[in-house]
Design an enzyme around this catalytic site. Structure first.
Site, PDB file in Angstrom:
ATOM      1  N   TYR A 125      44.151  41.439  34.471  1.00 29.20           N
ATOM      2  CA  TYR A 125      45.598  41.506  34.296  1.00 29.20           C
ATOM      3  C   TYR A 125      46.175  40.102  34.288  1.00 29.20           C
ATOM      4  CZ  TYR A 125      45.618  41.708  39.521  1.00 29.20           C
ATOM      5  OH  TYR A 125      45.426  41.497  40.863  1.00 29.20           O
ATOM      6  N   CYS A 126      47.301  39.937  33.603  1.00 25.87           N
ATOM      7  CA  CYS A 126      47.943  38.628  33.399  1.00 25.87           C
ATOM      8  C   CYS A 126      46.921  37.586  32.951  1.00 25.87           C
ATOM      9  CB  CYS A 126      48.657  38.163  34.665  1.00 25.87           C
ATOM     10  SG  CYS A 126      49.858  36.833  34.367  1.00 25.87           S
ATOM     11  N   PRO A 127      46.204  37.854  31.839  1.00 23.51           N
ATOM     12  CA  PRO A 127      45.179  36.913  31.392  1.00 23.51           C
ATOM     13  C   PRO A 127      45.790  35.605  30.905  1.00 23.51           C
ATOM     14  CG  PRO A 127      45.586  38.572  29.717  1.00 23.51           C
ATOM     15  CD  PRO A 127      46.373  38.994  30.920  1.00 23.51           C
TER      16      PRO A 127
END
Length: 283
Positions: free
Chosen positions: A146-148
């Site tokens: 997540y939130c790469p």
């Protein structure tokens, strides 16, 4: 591995890692903006601020555009999480008592700090903090997290940290979240479900991440040691001291409180607008 930005003659330390469940993540974003303003105005040394928030999902602006955002936020609330929209870029991340956040706040008044410099400084700091544990840290996007981002921090392909930046009035805040304890996959599953409910198969103009929980992990899981937030805090202080910096403990002071109130009002208004359709009356 060191970095020139980390070699500050003095570090002003603001430790807010034990404020408990009443400490709202919106306060943290307002505090960092106030400190950026103070540092940029030459009224403060460089700052290292540590902070922990319990059971909070921080969304990026793009997340609020999900087709079924109301249902997705309702799901997070049912799971026991507060929902906050940050005042900078990025996407959804999970904060809880096992996640240590660190902000490094530098002045940009004399020399411009390139975006990559800020990221590299934080990467160098975390690598130095964790060197005694014998792990090899890599920086680069972890697909499925997540939130790469291009400065995801990982060990053996599993992400345990993400770095972001914010610039306000001559100050640069470089922020990192470190998943210290708990299950990285469990946090990943929460965000996977958030996007699943928020999209419900509908095509979107923005490319939201397809979260694969298995690529997320905590440092305790990755090192095989029962680490704690407090142990990482000690590692942080030792690392900064080893680079020659003098540390002095502090809180917000003087005009910083006025700036904080201004930034607090802005982020509260931002959240009210962004989440007006998703939160029940009185929230």
């Amino acid at each position: 591995m060191s970095h020139e930005l980390l070699r500050q003659p003095k570090w002003r330390v603001i430790d807010q890692s034990h404020f408990g469940p009443l400490f709202d993540a919106k306060q943290s974003f307002a505090i960092d903006d106030a400190l950026c303003t103070a540092v940029g105005a030459g009224q403060s040394d460089a700052v290292v601020r540590t902070w922990v928030h319990e059971n909070t999902v921080v969304l990026g602006a793009a997340d609020t555009k999900l087709p079924y955002i109301d249902e997705a936020i309702s799901f997070l609330r049912q799971e026991g999480y507060r929902v906050v929209v940050r005042n900078s870029g990025g996407l959804a991340v999970v904060l809880d008592s096992g996640v240590l956040n660190i902000s490094l706040i530098f002045p940009e008044t004399k020399n411009t700090i390139a975006i990559e410099q800020g990221y590299e400084a934080m990467y160098a700091l975390i690598a130095a903090m964790l060197a005694p544990y014998g792990v090899r840290i890599e920086a680069g996007e972890v697909v499925g997290s997540y939130c790469p981002g291009s400065y995801d921090l990982s060990i053996g392909g599993k992400k345990f940290a993400g770095i972001s930046q914010r610039r306000v009035r001559g100050g640069v805040a470089v922020q990192v979240y470190l998943c210290v304890t708990g299950s990285g996959a469990k946090r990943g599953e929460l965000i996977r479900r958030f996007y699943e409910i928020g999209r419900q198969g509908k095509a979107t103009a923005f490319a939201y991440p397809d979260v694969v929980p298995a690529v997320m992990a905590s440092l305790s899981e990755l090192t095989g040691r029962a680490l704690s937030v407090d142990e990482l805090l000690v590692a942080l202080w030792r690392t900064l001291q080893s680079l020659g910096g003098a540390l002095h403990s502090s809180t917000l002071d003087g005009e910083e409180w006025s700036w904080y109130e201004q930034y607090w009002a802005r982020i509260v208004e931002r959240n009210e607008k962004a989440l007006s359709g998703a939160l029940p009356a009185g929230e």
